[in-house]
Design a protein around this motif. Structure first.
Motif, PDB file in Angstrom:
ATOM      1  N   ASP A  44       0.820  -1.221   0.000  1.00  0.00           N
ATOM      2  CA  ASP A  44       0.000   0.000   0.000  1.00  0.00           C
ATOM      3  C   ASP A  44       0.851   1.266   0.000  1.00  0.00           C
ATOM      4  O   ASP A  44       0.420   2.299  -0.500  1.00  0.00           O
ATOM      5  CB  ASP A  44      -0.957   0.017   1.198  1.00  0.00           C
ATOM      6  N   SER A  45       2.068   1.184   0.523  1.00  0.00           N
ATOM      7  CA  SER A  45       2.950   2.352   0.586  1.00  0.00           C
ATOM      8  C   SER A  45       3.737   2.584  -0.696  1.00  0.00           C
ATOM      9  O   SER A  45       4.276   3.673  -0.895  1.00  0.00           O
ATOM     10  CB  SER A  45       3.955   2.191   1.735  1.00  0.00           C
ATOM     11  N   VAL A  46       3.825   1.571  -1.570  1.00  0.00           N
ATOM     12  CA  VAL A  46       4.663   1.714  -2.768  1.00  0.00           C
ATOM     13  C   VAL A  46       3.893   1.630  -4.089  1.00  0.00           C
ATOM     14  O   VAL A  46       4.425   2.013  -5.121  1.00  0.00           O
ATOM     15  CB  VAL A  46       5.801   0.662  -2.790  1.00  0.00           C
ATOM     16  N   LYS A  47       2.658   1.163  -4.055  1.00  0.00           N
ATOM     17  CA  LYS A  47       1.961   0.867  -5.316  1.00  0.00           C
ATOM     18  C   LYS A  47       1.752   2.083  -6.212  1.00  0.00           C
ATOM     19  O   LYS A  47       1.667   1.946  -7.423  1.00  0.00           O
ATOM     20  CB  LYS A  47       0.639   0.155  -5.054  1.00  0.00           C
ATOM     21  N   ALA A  48       1.690   3.281  -5.655  1.00  0.00           N
ATOM     22  CA  ALA A  48       1.478   4.480  -6.465  1.00  0.00           C
ATOM     23  C   ALA A  48       2.770   5.239  -6.761  1.00  0.00           C
ATOM     24  O   ALA A  48       2.738   6.260  -7.450  1.00  0.00           O
ATOM     25  CB  ALA A  48       0.493   5.408  -5.766  1.00  0.00           C
ATOM     26  N   ALA A  49       3.894   4.741  -6.303  1.00  0.00           N
ATOM     27  CA  ALA A  49       5.171   5.428  -6.527  1.00  0.00           C
ATOM     28  C   ALA A  49       5.493   5.461  -8.019  1.00  0.00           C
ATOM     29  O   ALA A  49       5.310   4.466  -8.717  1.00  0.00           O
ATOM     30  CB  ALA A  49       6.289   4.719  -5.775  1.00  0.00           C
ATOM     31  N   PRO A  50       5.983   6.603  -8.516  1.00  0.00           N
ATOM     32  CA  PRO A  50       6.314   6.661  -9.941  1.00  0.00           C
ATOM     33  C   PRO A  50       7.533   5.798 -10.306  1.00  0.00           C
ATOM     34  O   PRO A  50       7.678   5.383 -11.453  1.00  0.00           O
ATOM     35  CB  PRO A  50       6.596   8.141 -10.185  1.00  0.00           C
ATOM     36  N   ALA A  51       8.387   5.539  -9.321  1.00  0.00           N
ATOM     37  CA  ALA A  51       9.582   4.728  -9.561  1.00  0.00           C
ATOM     38  C   ALA A  51      10.024   4.072  -8.261  1.00  0.00           C
ATOM     39  O   ALA A  51       9.828   4.629  -7.175  1.00  0.00           O
ATOM     40  CB  ALA A  51      10.714   5.584 -10.129  1.00  0.00           C
ATOM     41  N   ILE A  52      10.624   2.903  -8.387  1.00  0.00           N
ATOM     42  CA  ILE A  52      11.200   2.205  -7.241  1.00  0.00           C
ATOM     43  C   ILE A  52      12.591   1.757  -7.652  1.00  0.00           C
ATOM     44  O   ILE A  52      12.776   1.177  -8.728  1.00  0.00           O
ATOM     45  CB  ILE A  52      10.359   0.986  -6.816  1.00  0.00           C
ATOM     46  N   ARG A  53      13.560   2.047  -6.787  1.00  0.00           N
ATOM     47  CA  ARG A  53      14.949   1.644  -7.031  1.00  0.00           C
ATOM     48  C   ARG A  53      15.343   0.619  -5.975  1.00  0.00           C
ATOM     49  O   ARG A  53      15.164   0.835  -4.783  1.00  0.00           O
ATOM     50  CB  ARG A  53      15.859   2.864  -6.965  1.00  0.00           C
ATOM     51  N   ILE A  54      15.863  -0.504  -6.454  1.00  0.00           N
ATOM     52  CA  ILE A  54      16.232  -1.613  -5.575  1.00  0.00           C
ATOM     53  C   ILE A  54      17.732  -1.835  -5.681  1.00  0.00           C
ATOM     54  O   ILE A  54      18.260  -2.016  -6.781  1.00  0.00           O
ATOM     55  CB  ILE A  54      15.460  -2.889  -5.949  1.00  0.00           C
ATOM     56  N   PRO A  55      18.444  -1.840  -4.555  1.00  0.00           N
ATOM     57  CA  PRO A  55      19.903  -1.976  -4.606  1.00  0.00           C
ATOM     58  C   PRO A  55      20.361  -3.419  -4.807  1.00  0.00           C
ATOM     59  O   PRO A  55      19.721  -4.369  -4.363  1.00  0.00           O
ATOM     60  CB  PRO A  55      20.341  -1.468  -3.225  1.00  0.00           C
ATOM     61  N   PHE A  56      21.484  -3.537  -5.482  1.00  0.00           N
ATOM     62  CA  PHE A  56      22.210  -4.795  -5.636  1.00  0.00           C
ATOM     63  C   PHE A  56      23.596  -4.562  -5.052  1.00  0.00           C
ATOM     64  O   PHE A  56      24.490  -4.078  -5.737  1.00  0.00           O
ATOM     65  CB  PHE A  56      22.287  -5.205  -7.111  1.00  0.00           C
ATOM     66  N   PRO A  57      23.785  -4.879  -3.760  1.00  0.00           N
ATOM     67  CA  PRO A  57      25.081  -4.625  -3.126  1.00  0.00           C
ATOM     68  C   PRO A  57      26.200  -5.498  -3.679  1.00  0.00           C
ATOM     69  O   PRO A  57      27.371  -5.182  -3.519  1.00  0.00           O
ATOM     70  CB  PRO A  57      24.820  -4.923  -1.651  1.00  0.00           C
ATOM     71  N   SER A  58      25.834  -6.593  -4.347  1.00  0.00           N
ATOM     72  CA  SER A  58      26.802  -7.516  -4.929  1.00  0.00           C
ATOM     73  C   SER A  58      26.145  -8.174  -6.138  1.00  0.00           C
ATOM     74  O   SER A  58      24.934  -8.396  -6.150  1.00  0.00           O
ATOM     75  CB  SER A  58      27.179  -8.577  -3.886  1.00  0.00           C
ATOM     76  N   SER A  59      26.943  -8.520  -7.132  1.00  0.00           N
ATOM     77  CA  SER A  59      26.378  -9.197  -8.298  1.00  0.00           C
ATOM     78  C   SER A  59      25.919 -10.608  -7.949  1.00  0.00           C
ATOM     79  O   SER A  59      25.160 -11.224  -8.692  1.00  0.00           O
ATOM     80  CB  SER A  59      27.381  -9.231  -9.448  1.00  0.00           C
ATOM     81  N   ALA A  60      26.331 -11.100  -6.794  1.00  0.00           N
ATOM     82  CA  ALA A  60      25.911 -12.437  -6.347  1.00  0.00           C
ATOM     83  C   ALA A  60      24.645 -12.387  -5.487  1.00  0.00           C
ATOM     84  O   ALA A  60      24.134 -13.427  -5.095  1.00  0.00           O
ATOM     85  CB  ALA A  60      27.035 -13.096  -5.550  1.00  0.00           C
ATOM     86  N   ASP A  61      24.141 -11.213  -5.203  1.00  0.00           N
ATOM     87  CA  ASP A  61      22.958 -11.039  -4.360  1.00  0.00           C
ATOM     88  C   ASP A  61      21.737 -10.854  -5.249  1.00  0.00           C
ATOM     89  O   ASP A  61      21.535  -9.793  -5.824  1.00  0.00           O
ATOM     90  CB  ASP A  61      23.142  -9.832  -3.445  1.00  0.00           C
TER      91      ASP A  61
END
Length: 133
Positions: A44-61
């Motif tokens: 409910d807190s993210v569904k209307a966001a125009p964009a979401i950025r998700i981190p990849f701290p490692s290429s193995a994660d």
């Protein structure tokens, strides 16, 4: 500076509203979502966001792939961006799990130039091996 990778190649960041942590983002801003987030609990807190950025701290994660896929399954229609240590070989996986784009450092872009990020590139270890045999 960062480089944004899309199916069109390398480019500048076209999302000018910026990103802020969940709970701190203004309506026009994107949300920086931790790769440990419980997507169903925060839907409910993210569904209307125009964009979401998700981190990849490692290429193995690979947790970010699962989060992106779950967001799309729930119906998220906004821009999804993978950020960090995603390498060219993982671009197709990122697109296939729901990401629209990948944000990488200029250093990674220099080590893995734009042609290596081609989403339809069909070169594999096996095909290279067969050609040389």
């Amino acid at each position: 500076m960062s480089v944004i990778v899309t199916d069109a190649g390398f480019g500048p960041d076209s999302f000018n509203a910026g990103f802020a942590p969940l709970g701190e983002a203004r309506a026009e801003q994107g949300i920086d979502l931790p790769n440990t987030a419980d997507v169903v609990a925060i839907w409910d807190s993210v569904k209307a966001a125009p964009a979401i950025r998700i981190p990849f701290p490692s290429s193995a994660d690979g947790r970010g792939y699962s989060i992106a896929s779950r967001l799309r399954d729930l119906g998220y229609q906004g821009r999804l961006r993978a950020e960090g240590h995603v390498i060219a070989d993982q671009y197709r996986k990122a697109r296939g799990s729901g990401f629209d784009e990948v944000e990488i450092s200029e250093e990674l872009a220099a080590r893995q130039p734009e042609p290596q990020w081609d989403p339809v590139q069909k070169i594999s270890y096996q095909s290279k091996f067969r050609r040389s045999a």
